[in-house]
Design an enzyme around this catalytic site. Sequence first.
Site, mmCIF file in Angstrom:
data_model
loop_
_atom_site.group_PDB
_atom_site.id
_atom_site.type_symbol
_atom_site.label_atom_id
_atom_site.label_comp_id
_atom_site.label_asym_id
_atom_site.label_seq_id
_atom_site.Cartn_x
_atom_site.Cartn_y
_atom_site.Cartn_z
ATOM 1 N N ASP A 21 -7.472 2.598 -8.169
ATOM 2 C CA ASP A 21 -7.797 3.968 -8.549
ATOM 3 C C ASP A 21 -8.132 3.999 -10.048
ATOM 4 O O ASP A 21 -7.331 3.548 -10.861
ATOM 5 C CB ASP A 21 -6.546 4.822 -8.248
ATOM 6 C CG ASP A 21 -6.894 6.270 -8.036
ATOM 7 O OD1 ASP A 21 -7.960 6.684 -8.510
ATOM 8 O OD2 ASP A 21 -6.092 6.980 -7.400
ATOM 9 N N LEU A 74 -7.567 -5.080 -6.298
ATOM 10 C CA LEU A 74 -8.987 -4.932 -5.998
ATOM 11 C C LEU A 74 -9.347 -3.455 -5.885
ATOM 12 O O LEU A 74 -8.738 -2.722 -5.114
ATOM 13 C CB LEU A 74 -9.314 -5.656 -4.692
ATOM 14 C CG LEU A 74 -8.783 -7.091 -4.600
ATOM 15 C CD1 LEU A 74 -9.301 -7.765 -3.347
ATOM 16 C CD2 LEU A 74 -9.145 -7.926 -5.809
ATOM 17 N N SER A 93 4.115 -0.203 -5.568
ATOM 18 C CA SER A 93 4.286 -1.481 -6.268
ATOM 19 C C SER A 93 4.386 -1.292 -7.774
ATOM 20 O O SER A 93 4.794 -2.194 -8.490
ATOM 21 C CB SER A 93 3.152 -2.420 -5.927
ATOM 22 O OG SER A 93 1.936 -1.754 -6.076
ATOM 23 N N GLU A 102 0.853 -1.184 0.000
ATOM 24 C CA GLU A 102 0.000 0.000 0.000
ATOM 25 C C GLU A 102 0.891 1.237 0.000
ATOM 26 O O GLU A 102 1.895 1.288 0.682
ATOM 27 C CB GLU A 102 -0.902 -0.049 1.247
ATOM 28 C CG GLU A 102 -1.765 1.158 1.479
ATOM 29 C CD GLU A 102 -2.709 1.490 0.330
ATOM 30 O OE1 GLU A 102 -3.446 0.609 -0.132
ATOM 31 O OE2 GLU A 102 -2.696 2.651 -0.115
#
Lengths: 249, 429
Positions: free
Chosen positions: A149, A146, A127, A93
């Site tokens: 954006d 999932l 990532s 994240e």
Amino acid sequence: MLENEAYLSKTTHLPRKRFFRARAHSNPLSDSHFPVPISPSHVDYSLHYPQLVVSSDTTSSKKVEFADIGCGFGGLLISLATLFPETLMIGMELRDKVTEYVKERILALRKANPGQYQNVSVVRTNSMKYIPNYFQKAQLSKMFFLFPDPHFKEKNHRRRVISPYLLDEYAYALRVGGIIYTITDVEELGEWMNSCLAGHPMFEALTQKELEADPVVKLLSSATEEGQKVSRNGGQTFQAIYRRITPIS
Amino acid sequence: MDVESITEETELHDKQSELDVAPALIAVHPTHHSLVVAIGSELRVFDLQGSCCVILGDGSSGHKDSIRAVSYGANGKLFVSAGDDKLVKIWNTDTWQCIYNVSSEKRVTAVAISNDGHYVSFADKFGVVWVVELEGLHQSSAVVEKKPAPMLSHYCSIITGLEFSPDGKYIVSADRDFKIRVTAFPTKPLEGAHEIQSFCLGHTKFVSCFTFVCNQEYPQGFLVSGSGDSTVCLWEYESGTLLNTCEVGAEAGLLQSNGSEEDILPVITDLCASRDGSLVAVAVQSLPGVLLLSCNLSVKSLSIVRKITITEEAFIPTCLSTSSTSELLWLVMGVSNLKGSVSPSLARVRAISCFGQNSEPIILADSEIPGGEQLLKTLQGNLSIEKEVFSRTAEAVKIAMNNLLIKKEYNVENREYRKRGRNDKKKYK
């Protein structure tokens, strides 16, 4: 963090989200100021999984197999942790506050359920830039994207986490047979992700039968915070689930 | 406008003008037929066989902005140049006619020609690597316009180097995010290169340059890379295994003291392997001359064997090149758009002979260089260069490279100050 663990709920002892207010978006293009491991062998996974990984022994110990890219508040990871108790999984994240929350959530769950949730962890990283710094070639068996954006504007499409170029890197990290799961509530993005995956020579779509047999598919919309929000509002979701294959050359 | 934004604006302005400074580049024909120096927007070509200056035949009007990358194809039939004017020019080296023009959307930072000469590949400042297919060396005098196809991408990172592996199986790209990516070069490159063979990860700062070293025992070769972290690394590139790291800056005693701050190590600017694969010449940002590393492929090690210093004129090379048929190492030091100088650009060419195993390298005097005065006049523009220009050139090249490749660091207070208005930074009680 706040002192005296005031951010923990008095009844469940889990962290409460309102103490981890975060922005909804983060710019993936900006230069990163957080530390990035030089290579996968420089990541000390014993800090992430203290009961399951011993730091001194890097070759034989278990490796992370599931990566939840943009894990948000970690709903999916928490569900997967008990469904696959033997598999190491990590959430990635970019927003530091959200990562902080997931970290606290995992620690609280470990405390409340001794022996469980030892196989989940979270890192703050971008990532889109640093997948190869965390995973070796063919290390992963599942990757999750999932409710990413949507980046509606065409000029911002290169910020989308699923793109033809980035799929090359995901194909590198996934082993042959590994599965990539994507879901969104934005129809346009759903079509985009599906067309990127369909057009890539190293991925093939799962059949309807395979989708029904896979217990993880049901979790995509039910386990995540975003998914729950969508179903609360009676929204539609769009999935694209593909398998990593050997390209025909 | 508050004070902070004013200073930021002037900083930005300074940065812009320094970015325009481009280091000089040098490239030798693989069988030593010709020698090219690129300085600013100008290509200077010297015919080493005929010992004469070459006039470029270009239907359009050459490059309009700084050239950032030049390369000969493996068989020497093609030459490619590209840079800030977003134009890739492909030249026939027999006639020195420009035969193809390729327009890029972004500024070009690196170029490479496939070993069979069928494809030209180039990388832009957004990290995308493009490819064009060529239809041979057409003889018509008109320049053919080509459209490139995107092949692969480093996610929004400036690509600093692009090369095909010696066996042509891979295309290797290096970036400012410390990465070297080895991608299988596909049979249909116009449809993209999706299969990543490996990543070579180990550098702690931007990768500035890389090259291949091969010998008869290892024809597929190994990769040698130089970086802003002042090290040179030896890689087995098919698996991405780091075999050896040579701490060049520290071992050669090039530590620079930066006043009150930490000691900083100088950046590696270029690398060049000798044709027998036994030596690697290394250009370092603060070293007048070159360092020679001995490269032992059977035990997979790199070690410093010699420091060749060129002190009489503070010659700090910006680019190195050698051919497969001679033991000459060509060096250039130079820069375009030198601010506040009588001469707007500087290019100084030197050569070192006996670049190979078991021989004593010699710095050639101007009169001993093949082509002699004629060559120097063609490639340098003039024969005598003032001493003070050298130091200013070295400084300009250093600043331009740092601005381009080093990420801006803000200290913690500064960073918090910039985030002051963000919702997640507000305090909750």
